[in-house]
Design a protein around this motif. Sequence first.
Motif, PDB file in Angstrom:
ATOM      1  N   SER A  75       0.835  -1.199   0.000  1.00  0.00           N
ATOM      2  CA  SER A  75       0.000   0.000   0.000  1.00  0.00           C
ATOM      3  C   SER A  75       0.867   1.245   0.000  1.00  0.00           C
ATOM      4  N   GLN A  76       0.390   2.250  -0.712  1.00  0.00           N
ATOM      5  CA  GLN A  76       1.104   3.526  -0.757  1.00  0.00           C
ATOM      6  C   GLN A  76       0.189   4.608  -0.236  1.00  0.00           C
ATOM      7  N   ALA A  77       0.711   5.450   0.645  1.00  0.00           N
ATOM      8  CA  ALA A  77      -0.091   6.546   1.176  1.00  0.00           C
ATOM      9  C   ALA A  77      -0.390   7.519   0.059  1.00  0.00           C
ATOM     10  N   ALA A  78      -1.681   7.832  -0.114  1.00  0.00           N
ATOM     11  CA  ALA A  78      -2.068   8.672  -1.238  1.00  0.00           C
ATOM     12  C   ALA A  78      -2.210  10.130  -0.866  1.00  0.00           C
ATOM     13  N   ALA A  79      -2.592  10.418   0.357  1.00  0.00           N
ATOM     14  CA  ALA A  79      -2.823  11.810   0.745  1.00  0.00           C
ATOM     15  C   ALA A  79      -1.625  12.298   1.540  1.00  0.00           C
ATOM     16  N   GLY A  96      -9.382  -2.659 -12.580  1.00  0.00           N
ATOM     17  CA  GLY A  96     -10.619  -2.507 -11.820  1.00  0.00           C
ATOM     18  C   GLY A  96     -10.298  -1.734 -10.545  1.00  0.00           C
ATOM     19  N   PHE A  97     -11.280  -1.041  -9.992  1.00  0.00           N
ATOM     20  CA  PHE A  97     -10.995  -0.268  -8.783  1.00  0.00           C
ATOM     21  C   PHE A  97     -12.209  -0.228  -7.861  1.00  0.00           C
ATOM     22  N   TRP A  98     -11.950  -0.101  -6.549  1.00  0.00           N
ATOM     23  CA  TRP A  98     -13.002   0.037  -5.551  1.00  0.00           C
ATOM     24  C   TRP A  98     -12.400   0.523  -4.234  1.00  0.00           C
ATOM     25  N   GLU A  99     -13.263   0.957  -3.338  1.00  0.00           N
ATOM     26  CA  GLU A  99     -12.842   1.335  -1.987  1.00  0.00           C
ATOM     27  C   GLU A  99     -13.460   0.347  -0.992  1.00  0.00           C
ATOM     28  N   ILE A 117      -3.834   3.585  -1.411  1.00  0.00           N
ATOM     29  CA  ILE A 117      -4.029   2.663  -2.532  1.00  0.00           C
ATOM     30  C   ILE A 117      -3.220   1.384  -2.337  1.00  0.00           C
ATOM     31  N   THR A 118      -3.830   0.278  -2.665  1.00  0.00           N
ATOM     32  CA  THR A 118      -3.147  -1.008  -2.725  1.00  0.00           C
ATOM     33  C   THR A 118      -3.252  -1.518  -4.155  1.00  0.00           C
ATOM     34  N   LEU A 162      -6.583  -1.042  -6.506  1.00  0.00           N
ATOM     35  CA  LEU A 162      -6.491  -0.970  -7.960  1.00  0.00           C
ATOM     36  C   LEU A 162      -6.067  -2.351  -8.462  1.00  0.00           C
ATOM     37  N   HIS A 163      -7.000  -3.050  -9.078  1.00  0.00           N
ATOM     38  CA  HIS A 163      -6.765  -4.418  -9.531  1.00  0.00           C
ATOM     39  C   HIS A 163      -6.188  -4.374 -10.945  1.00  0.00           C
TER      40      HIS A 163
END
Length: 628
Positions: A333-337, A474-477, A352-353, A491-492
């Motif tokens: 995972s990367q910190a996005a904010a 593909g993407f989802w939260e 995001i992962t 993020l698949h």
Amino acid sequence: MKPIMFNNKKIDASLFLQMENLMYALLKRDGAALEYAFQAYYDERQNKVANSHFWDDRSQEDKVLGLKSEIYLKALGNGHFSDMKVYREYTKELLLESPLQRLLTQVFVLIEDLRLEEIIKKKRPGTLSIFARRREVYRNHFRGQYETNRIRHFEADMLFSLIYIMLTNDKYESFDNEYMDIIEPILFDVFEARSTEDVMYIVEKIRYRLESELKGDMINHYFGIAPLVNENEKVSCPSPVHELDNDDKQDVDEEKKNAEDETFSTWHRENENNDEENFLQFELEHGTKTSLDVQTAREEENGDQAMGMVYGNSRKSKQNNFDNNDEKDRRASQAAAGPGEKYGKYNIGAEITYKAARTSTPSEKATYSTIKSFVHKEVKELQKVIEKTMENKKNAKTDKYYGRLRKKWLRVFTEKQPRMFYKKGQESKELDVAFHLLVDCSGSMFNKMDETKKSVVLFHEALKSLGIPHAINGFWEDASSAKEEYKPNVLHEVITYETSLNHHAGAEIMQLTEEEDNRDGFIIRLASEALAKRPEKHKFLLLFTDGEPSALDYQQDGILDTHEAVKYARKKGMEVIGIFIEEGEENEETYNLMKNIYDHHFLVAKDATDLRLKIKPLLKKLLLKSIQ
């Protein structure tokens, strides 16, 4: 993903950003925020300005002028020319002590706005037409309100309507109203008010005369005030106690009284209770008596909420199911904010992962092979058109009478009218293009995903046949794990740029499945960053979706954030196209939503099957555009 018919009020993202920029320019305060609310107000403690929904159903011209007038009044007026300490303390006093709290606070806000309006018009003469139209619209509104309230015998509302009409009329107009006769001499002092304190004294005179005469308070609210209590503050003053219609009492099970509260997560955050306010109002007036002590304030709790609802086709989340991949199969995972709100102010806390595609199962390979055969004819037709176009381009004459001078001069001596020039870039006839496709994997895609995969396969096979690098994600939260400070997104990466042209690539698309929420703006920013690093000249970013963005703390902000993300990507030189999967025939709500986010660069399919039929001409158009 929230279906677009959930709420008929849609934010015009472009207009909102225009108002936001105006607010920044006028308020001149770092970290200020603009939002929509039932009424307009300025909150100096929260550093926030609110535009009202009053203008939503007006013409576009009136809507723009009306919202601008509110920004001027609240950001420039209240922000720079109001004594907000007096403003806040006096409105708080009225709300706590006066039986005419609504009427008097509305009169106070109205008179202060009129005072600020005159200041603004003197300092910025260009606003004269804006405020003139504002007054005209509101006068018509309050004339209608007067008649409505007269029929309903709402005396206080009738009086307020008359006060507005009188104070904003260029000519004196008398009214046959006993309460108006009492306060009319005081209202003329409004035009002499020079400060917020002067306005307060005028309202105090009105209060002194009306509290003993007018028996009932206003029913409606027309102009807003900032919340008197911050979210982190405790209310120290007791609330007035009213007798309930019911005289019964709640039975309390002592054994369960101290039981730990249990939190129920919903599979998808699509449905919210818009009637919560009405529900609570009913409980306050007609509900059952409890044993709670209301003489002291209750401290705020992190889990406070009025009512929780589980709605729709709930099912177990699959957000953590990575099919037992090794850790090396997906990036950490990367910190996005990060600092500076790198991914937008609405995505603070989003992370995001990157989930890598696993090895396809025999069943997935068989399904993919079936779909591939199904779209084979369309892929071949598209390939033939593009290759033929490229061949014609290669055979076309490129020599010109003007442009850049060639280095070969022999034709000067061999031709009577030699074409010695060429145009820059004319020599290149190869496809210099890259694509990135994003697929919304929110929960509402559960009845569309299988058909959508056919369109994705068509997209992949067509580009692969032409040797065009592309990525499919593909993407989802993860809604069940999302918190204010931590919003996990996935993020698949079923197809990457590196694997897109491999002969056996494609069956990984079958791994796409519906999951939970969707934070479109955040994902578009991430995808545009990856696409911007590609060396190709032409870059296209496509997003398949079936509704507006919906995630924790996203709601209507999701439309604005996605619109900003699209603009940001286009500034980087890539073309962004939204592809909406409708349920049924296209309607105006769909069109307005997509236009607000993508301007005119969008496509609407009436269902997933129609999507596949429209993908081929869209790809053809984009590819032909890249070889012009």
